[in-house]
Design a protein around this motif. Structure first.
Motif, PDB file in Angstrom:
ATOM      1  N   LYS A  62      -7.916   4.705 -14.677  1.00 19.06           N
ATOM      2  CA  LYS A  62      -9.421   4.720 -14.289  1.00 19.06           C
ATOM      3  C   LYS A  62      -9.664   3.902 -13.189  1.00 19.06           C
ATOM      4  O   LYS A  62      -9.536   2.901 -12.819  1.00 19.06           O
ATOM      5  N   LEU A  63     -10.059   4.759 -12.046  1.00 16.55           N
ATOM      6  CA  LEU A  63     -10.416   4.242 -10.805  1.00 16.55           C
ATOM      7  C   LEU A  63     -11.725   5.044 -10.348  1.00 16.55           C
ATOM      8  O   LEU A  63     -11.926   6.306 -10.310  1.00 16.55           O
ATOM      9  N   SER A  64     -12.644   4.348  -9.971  1.00 12.23           N
ATOM     10  CA  SER A  64     -13.796   4.910  -9.442  1.00 12.23           C
ATOM     11  C   SER A  64     -13.851   5.402  -8.079  1.00 12.23           C
ATOM     12  O   SER A  64     -12.549   5.097  -7.388  1.00 12.23           O
ATOM     13  N   SER A  65     -14.541   6.215  -7.543  1.00 17.95           N
ATOM     14  CA  SER A  65     -14.511   7.063  -6.314  1.00 17.95           C
ATOM     15  C   SER A  65     -14.359   5.770  -5.140  1.00 17.95           C
ATOM     16  O   SER A  65     -13.594   5.802  -4.160  1.00 17.95           O
ATOM     17  N   ASP A  66     -15.062   4.670  -5.127  1.00 20.44           N
ATOM     18  CA  ASP A  66     -15.108   3.589  -4.180  1.00 20.44           C
ATOM     19  C   ASP A  66     -13.745   2.911  -4.095  1.00 20.44           C
ATOM     20  O   ASP A  66     -13.207   2.474  -3.232  1.00 20.44           O
ATOM     21  N   ALA A  67     -13.110   2.738  -5.358  1.00 18.85           N
ATOM     22  CA  ALA A  67     -11.911   1.983  -5.562  1.00 18.85           C
ATOM     23  C   ALA A  67     -10.805   2.811  -5.052  1.00 18.85           C
ATOM     24  O   ALA A  67      -9.866   2.253  -4.462  1.00 18.85           O
ATOM     25  N   ILE A  68     -11.004   3.930  -4.943  1.00 17.25           N
ATOM     26  CA  ILE A  68     -10.100   5.013  -4.418  1.00 17.25           C
ATOM     27  C   ILE A  68      -9.856   4.921  -2.983  1.00 17.25           C
ATOM     28  O   ILE A  68      -8.882   4.976  -2.392  1.00 17.25           O
ATOM     29  N   LYS A  69     -11.165   4.931  -2.412  1.00 16.41           N
ATOM     30  CA  LYS A  69     -11.259   4.830  -0.813  1.00 16.41           C
ATOM     31  C   LYS A  69     -10.614   3.582  -0.450  1.00 16.41           C
ATOM     32  O   LYS A  69      -9.944   3.712   0.683  1.00 16.41           O
ATOM     33  N   LYS A  70     -10.900   2.361  -1.219  1.00 17.61           N
ATOM     34  CA  LYS A  70     -10.366   1.242  -0.928  1.00 17.61           C
ATOM     35  C   LYS A  70      -8.892   0.993  -0.999  1.00 17.61           C
ATOM     36  O   LYS A  70      -8.018   0.621  -0.144  1.00 17.61           O
ATOM     37  N   THR A  71      -8.349   1.718  -1.961  1.00 14.56           N
ATOM     38  CA  THR A  71      -6.904   1.789  -2.329  1.00 14.56           C
ATOM     39  C   THR A  71      -6.286   2.694  -1.130  1.00 14.56           C
ATOM     40  O   THR A  71      -5.156   2.197  -0.729  1.00 14.56           O
ATOM     41  N   VAL A  72      -6.670   3.752  -0.868  1.00 16.67           N
ATOM     42  CA  VAL A  72      -6.178   4.624   0.150  1.00 16.67           C
ATOM     43  C   VAL A  72      -6.089   3.692   1.471  1.00 16.67           C
ATOM     44  O   VAL A  72      -5.102   3.751   2.332  1.00 16.67           O
ATOM     45  N   SER A  73      -7.150   3.132   1.681  1.00 20.14           N
ATOM     46  CA  SER A  73      -7.196   2.513   3.131  1.00 20.14           C
ATOM     47  C   SER A  73      -6.362   1.448   3.237  1.00 20.14           C
ATOM     48  O   SER A  73      -5.615   1.263   4.347  1.00 20.14           O
ATOM     49  N   ARG A  74      -6.286   0.569   2.228  1.00 18.44           N
ATOM     50  CA  ARG A  74      -5.276  -0.492   2.060  1.00 18.44           C
ATOM     51  C   ARG A  74      -3.622  -0.054   2.068  1.00 18.44           C
ATOM     52  O   ARG A  74      -2.950  -0.739   2.812  1.00 18.44           O
ATOM     53  N   PHE A  75      -3.322   0.817   1.395  1.00 20.33           N
ATOM     54  CA  PHE A  75      -1.878   1.327   1.568  1.00 20.33           C
ATOM     55  C   PHE A  75      -1.750   2.205   2.950  1.00 20.33           C
ATOM     56  O   PHE A  75      -0.690   1.780   3.266  1.00 20.33           O
ATOM     57  N   ALA A  76      -2.874   2.589   3.161  1.00 19.35           N
ATOM     58  CA  ALA A  76      -2.494   3.229   4.589  1.00 19.35           C
ATOM     59  C   ALA A  76      -2.200   2.285   5.628  1.00 19.35           C
ATOM     60  O   ALA A  76      -1.031   2.333   6.661  1.00 19.35           O
ATOM     61  N   GLN A  77      -2.736   0.997   5.818  1.00 18.58           N
ATOM     62  CA  GLN A  77      -2.539   0.055   6.732  1.00 18.58           C
ATOM     63  C   GLN A  77      -0.990  -0.633   6.205  1.00 18.58           C
ATOM     64  O   GLN A  77      -0.392  -1.014   7.194  1.00 18.58           O
ATOM     65  N   SER A  78      -0.690  -0.787   4.977  1.00 23.28           N
ATOM     66  CA  SER A  78       0.548  -1.210   4.599  1.00 23.28           C
ATOM     67  C   SER A  78       1.826  -0.546   5.173  1.00 23.28           C
ATOM     68  O   SER A  78       2.920  -1.148   5.222  1.00 23.28           O
ATOM     69  N   VAL A  79       1.657   0.714   5.085  1.00 20.20           N
ATOM     70  CA  VAL A  79       2.831   1.575   5.664  1.00 20.20           C
ATOM     71  C   VAL A  79       2.807   1.987   6.954  1.00 20.20           C
ATOM     72  O   VAL A  79       3.706   2.822   7.262  1.00 20.20           O
ATOM     73  N   GLU A  80       1.858   1.386   7.868  1.00 21.21           N
ATOM     74  CA  GLU A  80       1.807   1.823   9.181  1.00 21.21           C
ATOM     75  C   GLU A  80       3.040   1.145   9.809  1.00 21.21           C
ATOM     76  O   GLU A  80       3.653   0.242   9.486  1.00 21.21           O
ATOM     77  N   VAL A  81       3.737   2.025  10.730  1.00 19.45           N
ATOM     78  CA  VAL A  81       4.976   1.693  11.501  1.00 19.45           C
ATOM     79  C   VAL A  81       4.898   0.339  12.176  1.00 19.45           C
ATOM     80  O   VAL A  81       5.596  -0.537  12.303  1.00 19.45           O
ATOM     81  N   LYS A  82       3.675   0.223  13.082  1.00 20.11           N
ATOM     82  CA  LYS A  82       3.599  -0.695  13.912  1.00 20.11           C
ATOM     83  C   LYS A  82       2.261  -1.163  13.978  1.00 20.11           C
ATOM     84  O   LYS A  82       1.358  -0.448  14.057  1.00 20.11           O
TER      85      LYS A  82
END
Length: 359
Positions: free
Chosen positions: A330-350
């Motif tokens: 169970k994740l709200s729409s806002d929680a999904i947005k934050k999760t996507v943003s944080r994970f995208a930063q964590s997998v950035e190459v540089k």
């Protein structure tokens, strides 16, 4: 005072490992290099298979030389260092058994001896990198490291160890490295190490230690320069354990200020003692992968009863429904947005630093 167990350090090493392999494109780059080198898709099963690979890349002449090197090493393991007066007898024994020949077992044992370690990179070991086809293995691994290393991985040496072990020995190689690392009380402390110079570290040895010319040599300067981001605690021979502990305790705030608070290079990336945190990586990756799909693709996957194709309903709402339906998450729409943003930063190459003037 808080005590840190081996399991604590094991978790931290695994978090850093997971951060590396989650980097966008890391796995695909590794598989591509393995294919170019003739390494199995998932790396070698063990050091024995890797040793076989290294030996097969040697020419006939190189195998003969590798046999002689292995013989001398293994002789000294059994009998101790060869003295000057023993050289002739040892040479005769070698000539009798191996001259102008190569013995696979001798070479394989030699490789096993040099692959057994958790501090130095085996691709820089003179025995492992011997031979025309093996001399550039470190450069191959270093190229991958240079592409994916970032401050979020914190320790460049450990990250390079992960790259090297994963490239050649797969997941099992990294796990074995971590196991050896945490079993060593000198090596398990992430962010803490010690260095004690010896005569080998110095130049001006013939002039004496108090001459003013007894200085660190080029190799030592290079080694210490790799710790440009650190604070050195210098312990003199007459200090006691209790004094050192009390010194660190009383001066911890200023030590941390020197490391982080005054160091904008690290503040940009929020580096702090709690930086290596455990997170729900699998869940976050799932949410991130779903977010990369189009609304049409997501609707085709959703099998529930809600009408989510209506205008004004965003992807986050559909992802939330899929997560609950398929994974009981169970994740709200806002929680999904934050999760996507944080994970995208964590997998950035540089992630390039903005300011390095303070270092």
């Amino acid at each position: 005072m808080k005590k840190y167990s081996q399991s604590y350090f094991e978790e931290k090493f695994n978090i850093l490992y997971r951060r590396l392999i989650e980097k966008e494109g890391f796995i695909s780059d590794i598989k591509s290099v393995r294919k170019q080198l003739g390494i199995p898709e998932n790396g070698f099963e063990n050091a024995l298979e890797f040793s076989q690979f290294l030996m097969e890349r040697l020419s006939r002449k190189e195998k003969e030389v590798a046999t002689s090197i292995g013989f001398w090493e293994q002789y000294e393991v059994r009998h101790g260092r060869v003295k000057d007066e023993d050289w002739e007898n040892v040479r005769k024994e070698f000539d009798k058994k191996y001259k102008k020949n190569f013995i696979p077992l001798v070479i394989m044992i030699s490789y096993q001896m040099h692959l057994d370690g958790h501090n130095d990179f085996f691709t820089t070991d003179p025995v492992i990198k011997y031979g025309k086809n093996n001399k550039n293995l470190f450069k191959v691994a270093k190229k991958i490291f240079d592409k994916f290393m970032g401050l979020d991985l914190l320790d460049a040496h450990i990250a390079m160890q992960y790259v090297e072990k994963y490239l050649f020995l797969g997941d099992n190689g990294v796990k074995e490295y971590i196991k050896n690392k945490i079993n060593c009380p000198h090596c398990r402390y992430l962010g803490v190490n010690h260095f004690s110079p010896t005569r080998i570290s110095m130049q001006g040895q013939n002039k004496g230690p108090f001459s003013g010319d007894y200085l660190f040599n080029e190799h030592t300067v290079k080694l210490l320069s790799s710790y440009f981001d650190s604070v050195f605690v210098i312990i003199k021979p007459y200090a006691t354990k209790e004094q050192v502990i009390q010194y660190v305790d009383e001066n911890w705030d200023i030590l941390k200020e020197h490391i982080v608070e005054k160091n904008t290079f690290y503040k940009q990336f929020d580096v702090n003692p709690s930086k290596i945190k455990k997170s729900d990586t699998d869940r976050n990756k799932l949410v991130y992968e779903l977010s990369k799909q189009s609304k049409k693709e997501l609707l085709g996957r959703y099998k529930g009863q809600r009408e989510l194709a209506l205008k004004g309903i965003y992807k986050e709402t559909i992802i939330s429904a899929i997560l609950e339906e398929e994974y009981q998450i169970k994740l709200s729409s806002d929680a999904i947005k934050k999760t996507v943003s944080r994970f995208a930063q964590s997998v950035e190459v540089k992630r390039e630093p903005k300011d390095i003037r303070d270092i």
